[in-house]
Enzyme design. Structure first.
Site, PDB file in Angstrom:
ATOM      1  N   CYS A  52       0.494 -67.041  30.390  1.00 44.44           N
ATOM      2  CA  CYS A  52       0.355 -65.942  29.384  1.00 44.44           C
ATOM      3  C   CYS A  52      -1.484 -64.704  29.115  1.00 44.44           C
ATOM      4  CB  CYS A  52       1.177 -66.212  27.320  1.00 44.44           C
ATOM      5  SG  CYS A  52       0.645 -64.714  26.270  1.00 44.44           S
ATOM      6  N   CYS A  55      -2.858 -66.179  25.628  1.00 40.00           N
ATOM      7  CA  CYS A  55      -2.754 -67.614  24.815  1.00 40.00           C
ATOM      8  C   CYS A  55      -4.340 -67.871  24.685  1.00 40.00           C
ATOM      9  CB  CYS A  55      -1.682 -68.371  25.231  1.00 40.00           C
ATOM     10  SG  CYS A  55       0.120 -68.465  25.028  1.00 40.00           S
ATOM     11  N   ASN A  77      -8.480 -53.721  25.157  1.00 35.31           N
ATOM     12  CA  ASN A  77      -7.801 -53.829  25.405  1.00 35.31           C
ATOM     13  C   ASN A  77      -8.254 -54.055  27.259  1.00 35.31           C
ATOM     14  OD1 ASN A  77      -5.296 -53.109  27.292  1.00 35.31           O
ATOM     15  ND2 ASN A  77      -4.784 -51.365  25.511  1.00 35.31           N
ATOM     16  N   ASP A  78      -7.743 -54.542  28.323  1.00 35.59           N
ATOM     17  CA  ASP A  78      -8.498 -54.212  29.138  1.00 35.59           C
ATOM     18  C   ASP A  78      -7.949 -53.555  30.002  1.00 35.59           C
ATOM     19  OD1 ASP A  78      -9.842 -56.424  28.995  1.00 35.59           O
ATOM     20  OD2 ASP A  78      -7.858 -57.993  29.291  1.00 35.59           O
ATOM     21  N   HIS A 118       2.763 -68.260  21.314  1.00 37.90           N
ATOM     22  CA  HIS A 118       3.361 -67.775  21.728  1.00 37.90           C
ATOM     23  C   HIS A 118       4.766 -67.111  21.560  1.00 37.90           C
ATOM     24  CE1 HIS A 118       3.862 -66.064  26.231  1.00 37.90           C
ATOM     25  NE2 HIS A 118       4.627 -66.399  25.840  1.00 37.90           N
ATOM     26  N   ASN A 158       4.635 -53.452  19.496  1.00 39.97           N
ATOM     27  CA  ASN A 158       5.531 -53.266  19.642  1.00 39.97           C
ATOM     28  C   ASN A 158       6.095 -54.315  20.058  1.00 39.97           C
ATOM     29  OD1 ASN A 158       5.623 -50.282  20.520  1.00 39.97           O
ATOM     30  ND2 ASN A 158       4.016 -50.614  21.722  1.00 39.97           N
ATOM     31  N   SER A 166       5.194 -56.101  26.800  1.00 34.57           N
ATOM     32  CA  SER A 166       5.050 -56.718  27.636  1.00 34.57           C
ATOM     33  C   SER A 166       5.006 -57.924  28.571  1.00 34.57           C
ATOM     34  CB  SER A 166       3.874 -55.833  29.371  1.00 34.57           C
ATOM     35  OG  SER A 166       2.396 -55.523  28.359  1.00 34.57           O
ATOM     36  N   HIS A 169       3.643 -62.589  23.480  1.00 40.85           N
ATOM     37  CA  HIS A 169       3.280 -63.480  22.744  1.00 40.85           C
ATOM     38  C   HIS A 169       2.638 -62.117  21.662  1.00 40.85           C
ATOM     39  CE1 HIS A 169      -0.420 -66.409  21.874  1.00 40.85           C
ATOM     40  NE2 HIS A 169      -0.458 -65.469  21.299  1.00 40.85           N
ATOM     41  N   HIS A 171       1.621 -59.746  19.430  1.00 38.41           N
ATOM     42  CA  HIS A 171       0.321 -59.181  19.118  1.00 38.41           C
ATOM     43  C   HIS A 171       0.506 -57.687  18.779  1.00 38.41           C
ATOM     44  CE1 HIS A 171       1.823 -57.667  23.066  1.00 38.41           C
ATOM     45  NE2 HIS A 171       0.757 -57.359  23.316  1.00 38.41           N
ATOM     46  N   GLN A 173      -1.660 -53.606  18.760  1.00 41.63           N
ATOM     47  CA  GLN A 173      -3.030 -52.862  19.207  1.00 41.63           C
ATOM     48  C   GLN A 173      -3.438 -51.476  17.695  1.00 41.63           C
ATOM     49  OE1 GLN A 173      -2.150 -50.795  22.976  1.00 41.63           O
ATOM     50  NE2 GLN A 173      -0.097 -52.189  23.219  1.00 41.63           N
ATOM     51  N   HIS A 306       5.367 -47.741   8.820  1.00 42.38           N
ATOM     52  CA  HIS A 306       6.992 -47.715   9.875  1.00 42.38           C
ATOM     53  C   HIS A 306       7.359 -48.419  10.685  1.00 42.38           C
ATOM     54  CE1 HIS A 306       6.500 -43.395   8.300  1.00 42.38           C
ATOM     55  NE2 HIS A 306       5.019 -43.242   8.777  1.00 42.38           N
ATOM     56  N   GLU A 325      19.085 -35.242  20.747  1.00 43.02           N
ATOM     57  CA  GLU A 325      18.119 -36.259  19.725  1.00 43.02           C
ATOM     58  C   GLU A 325      16.821 -35.415  20.469  1.00 43.02           C
ATOM     59  OE1 GLU A 325      20.637 -37.675  21.018  1.00 43.02           O
ATOM     60  OE2 GLU A 325      21.325 -38.603  19.313  1.00 43.02           O
TER      61      GLU A 325
HETATM   62  O1  LIG Z   1      -0.036 -50.911  26.497  1.00 43.23           O
HETATM   63  P1  LIG Z   1       1.315 -51.548  26.263  1.00 43.23           P
HETATM   64  O2  LIG Z   1       2.025 -52.596  25.399  1.00 43.23           O
HETATM   65  O3  LIG Z   1       1.445 -52.709  27.734  1.00 43.23           O
HETATM   66  O4  LIG Z   1       2.261 -50.722  26.699  1.00 43.23           O
HETATM   67  C1  LIG Z   1       2.804 -50.026  25.900  1.00 43.23           C
HETATM   68  O5  LIG Z   1       2.331 -49.435  24.517  1.00 43.23           O
HETATM   69  C2  LIG Z   1       2.306 -48.181  24.857  1.00 43.23           C
HETATM   70  C3  LIG Z   1       1.162 -47.732  23.303  1.00 43.23           C
HETATM   71  O6  LIG Z   1       2.790 -48.005  22.377  1.00 43.23           O
HETATM   72  C4  LIG Z   1       3.212 -47.382  25.461  1.00 43.23           C
HETATM   73  O7  LIG Z   1       2.171 -46.061  26.004  1.00 43.23           O
HETATM   74  C5  LIG Z   1       3.385 -48.219  26.661  1.00 43.23           C
HETATM   75  O8  LIG Z   1       4.259 -46.754  27.540  1.00 43.23           O
HETATM   76  C6  LIG Z   1       3.910 -49.128  26.466  1.00 43.23           C
HETATM   77  O9  LIG Z   1       4.328 -49.527  27.775  1.00 43.23           O
HETATM   78  O1  LIG Z   2      27.949 -39.103  23.525  1.00 41.55           O
HETATM   79  P1  LIG Z   2      27.783 -40.069  24.619  1.00 41.55           P
HETATM   80  O2  LIG Z   2      27.072 -39.552  25.583  1.00 41.55           O
HETATM   81  O3  LIG Z   2      28.869 -41.466  23.893  1.00 41.55           O
HETATM   82  O4  LIG Z   2      25.924 -40.470  23.956  1.00 41.55           O
HETATM   83  C1  LIG Z   2      24.895 -40.211  23.829  1.00 41.55           C
HETATM   84  O5  LIG Z   2      24.405 -39.270  23.772  1.00 41.55           O
HETATM   85  C2  LIG Z   2      24.092 -38.515  22.277  1.00 41.55           C
HETATM   86  C3  LIG Z   2      23.713 -37.015  22.269  1.00 41.55           C
HETATM   87  O6  LIG Z   2      22.622 -37.479  22.753  1.00 41.55           O
HETATM   88  C4  LIG Z   2      23.829 -39.840  21.739  1.00 41.55           C
HETATM   89  O7  LIG Z   2      23.587 -39.803  20.305  1.00 41.55           O
HETATM   90  C5  LIG Z   2      23.779 -41.030  21.638  1.00 41.55           C
HETATM   91  O8  LIG Z   2      22.982 -42.037  21.453  1.00 41.55           O
HETATM   92  C6  LIG Z   2      23.699 -41.373  23.434  1.00 41.55           C
HETATM   93  O9  LIG Z   2      23.991 -42.662  23.769  1.00 41.55           O
END
Ligand SMILES: O=P(O)(O)O[C@H]1O[C@H](CO)[C@@H](O)[C@H](O)[C@H]1O
Ligand SMILES: O=P(O)(O)O[C@H]1O[C@H](CO)[C@@H](O)[C@H](O)[C@H]1O
Lengths: 356, 356
Positions: A52, A55, A77-78, A118, A158, A166, A169, A171, A173, A306, A325
């Site tokens: 990791c 770690c 961040n690297d 970890h 995340n 990814s 561990h 963390h 950002q 949030h 959506e």
């Molecule tokens: O920075 P990470 O953890 O490698 O990457 C993750 O978080 C980022 C920030 O939300 C996103 O842009 C990436 O798509 C996601 O995979």
């Molecule tokens: O209606 P479906 O294909 O069962 O469901 C899919 O499409 C919908 C409309 O975009 C979404 O609300 C659901 O979350 C998604 O799983």
């Protein structure tokens, strides 16, 4: 005649923070699910993983070694999405119609390890162990507030591979940018308009409304300084918002007691999440607070956090915010009040510690 | 001094349709990926699946049997998100602050099977086979335009389990609602403002700009009636927009030649997608057009189709729009021009048909 019921009938709810609507179709939870499933809980992780890059003592992508840190550890961040040094961008003079607008973005990206362990997420850490995370946020906020070209700090986490994480561990950002990103911009605009109209803070009023409504139908848990609620306008199935009860605009304004209370409510919220489906509950979490652009944001910001978790039915079935959506508007399948009920019924003792 | 380059330096681009920004960090594609992977291609599907509720002749959840349809087949969704009959909702008089705003939403949901073949997606269908899909969209649009309480029709397709699709049988959906959802509302507002300011249609101007810029750096393919472009402000890695070259506001205005051209460009776009990573490329696709609210939308709408596909690096590694994207603003890792280049280099003969 039949009465309109939130739990039976489709309706839209308005999000006054982002000035947008969300469709709520509560009867939809009855439909069968034949779609994709997340893989169930991964096998237990070791406390230390020699491979990791987060770690203590291990080597990162850029060849540097992590210190043997004992609480939290922050580093640049690297693979940053924004960098301090790049040429200035000059707007294209030929774009009279404004169809190809661009702005250069400088900034910094930091990673904050929550714990040397970890395998320890916020849900399983103690209040005492989370306090250094809050203190690290404050330090980072204060540090970049001094950097001239940085105007906004987005702290986020995340958690879980379902949310694009990814490395398990624990963390978070911090992406610091020249501009104020879209989401906080929308909130600042709405809060300024609300202040104008009501001579009051939108989130002070909302926190009060939720914590004083009889039965508190959307409150998950609270302490002296914070309330965790499922917002009336939640999009994600078990979305929550942690709101400061007093009017503070950023983490740096929190006194010792409030810092402790923030650590406490973060743990309790994350722990309830893990307990819903007895799994390490994935989510994206983010802190919204005053920009560091040198302006006075007392009237248009209010510290809140949030949590956007994707799981809907079980540890393996998540809600997809896709077709309608993305093209129409966010749609949810259970009411915010039903989600709050469910979260309230969960213990604040982590399920792993309940098993003997 | 070093020059600013879109392929090297972080920048934001402005989406004039939704009036919002997206962060572009092109150097980020270099970071290693250790996160979640989609499962690779599922085993080949049969042309007919006796357990599929969309195949001709099979029985659906509500006990009805599908006809032995030969081209397309539309029917009401058995688990609709909105329904025609429900009590009226009366706004809460006590919510003086406007923090708990609600509106009831009536509507209809329909499913449209694209083909009787369980294993045939738009990418592998012929232009001739896709024309009935376009005609079905027109029929549905015209039908619900006559329904009094329906003001908007959202046509979309979720393709692939990565996009929440629960049945691989090629099908789209149509959610018809009392209200105009958020995304089309934003576009209508922007287009009205653009019209006011420039005495022109935003998307007529944009289609012209893209198809006449020297080298057409963001055009993927075109025919007489439509252009497929990676928008200057694309969010998803290989996002595209199919824009009508003439000013038409809805599918019902398309003449026979334009209908054929729409089928043609949909096939070519979907086929290129499948060919990028030689897999059945997941996406959400949606048609944006004039609402059916009885008002004149000639000045604030223009028929176009969005494709939002999640894959980034390979058939198994997608882009997660999570933490920063949800809390800050959308962020992309390659430039729209790079994505368009890649799509342009793909054949319009499906990879399965190339193999001998
Ligand atoms: O920075 P990470 O953890 O490698 O990457 C993750 O978080 C980022 C920030 O939300 C996103 O842009 C990436 O798509 C996601 O995979
Ligand atoms: O209606 P479906 O294909 O069962 O469901 C899919 O499409 C919908 C409309 O975009 C979404 O609300 C659901 O979350 C998604 O799983």
């Amino acid at each position: 005649a039949e009465q309109f019921q939130f739990t039976q009938h489709s309706h839209r709810r308005f999000n006054p923070l982002t000035n947008s609507w969300v469709l709520c179709s509560p009867h939809r939870t009855q439909r069968p699910w034949q779609g994709a499933q997340e893989s169930a809980n991964a096998p237990a992780l070791p406390e230390y993983d020699p491979k990791c890059y987060l770690c203590p003592g291990n080597t990162r992508a850029n060849g540097e070694s992590n210190p043997s840190y004992k609480t939290t550890f922050a580093f640049p961040n690297d693979f940053p999405a924004v960098k301090a040094d790049q040429p200035e961008y000059k707007e294209d003079e030929n774009d009279a119609q404004g169809l190809l607008r661009v702005a250069g973005v400088r900034g910094q990206c930091h990673v904050i390890c929550f714990s040397p362990a970890h395998n320890l997420t916020i849900a399983e850490m103690s209040d005492q162990e989370i306090i250094p995370v809050v203190k690290q946020w404050i330090k980072c906020y204060d540090d970049v507030a001094k950097v001239d070209y940085i105007n906004h700090v987005q702290i986020f986490e995340n958690k879980g591979s379902a949310m694009g994480c990814s490395n398990p561990h624990p963390h978070g950002q911090m992406w610091c940018t020249e501009d104020i990103p879209e989401e906080p911009s929308k909130e600042i605009k709405s809060m300024a308009e609300y202040r104008q109209k009501n001579c009051a803070c939108l989130l002070c009023d909302y926190a009060k409304l939720e914590t004083t409504t009889s039965g508190k139908p959307r409150v998950v848990c609270e302490n002296d300084s914070f309330a965790c609620v499922v917002p009336f306008w939640a999009v994600w199935p078990f979305e929550t918002m942690v709101i400061a009860k007093q009017h503070v605009t950023n983490v740096s304004q929190l006194n010792e007691a409030q810092q402790k209370d923030l650590a406490n409510i973060l743990r309790r919220t994350a722990c309830r999440y893990d307990n819903i489906f007895q799994c390490s509950f994935p989510y994206s979490m983010g802190v919204h607070q005053a920009p560091v652009d040198g302006k006075d944001h007392n009237d248009d910001t209010h510290l809140h956090i949030h949590f956007y978790p994707p799981l809907l039915r079980s540890a393996t079935v998540k809600k997809f915010l896709v077709g309608f959506e993305l093209m129409g508007e966010p749609q949810r399948d259970l009411t915010p009040e039903q989600a709050a009920d469910r979260l309230r019924s969960c213990s604040e003792v982590h399920y792993k510690k309940q098993q003997k």
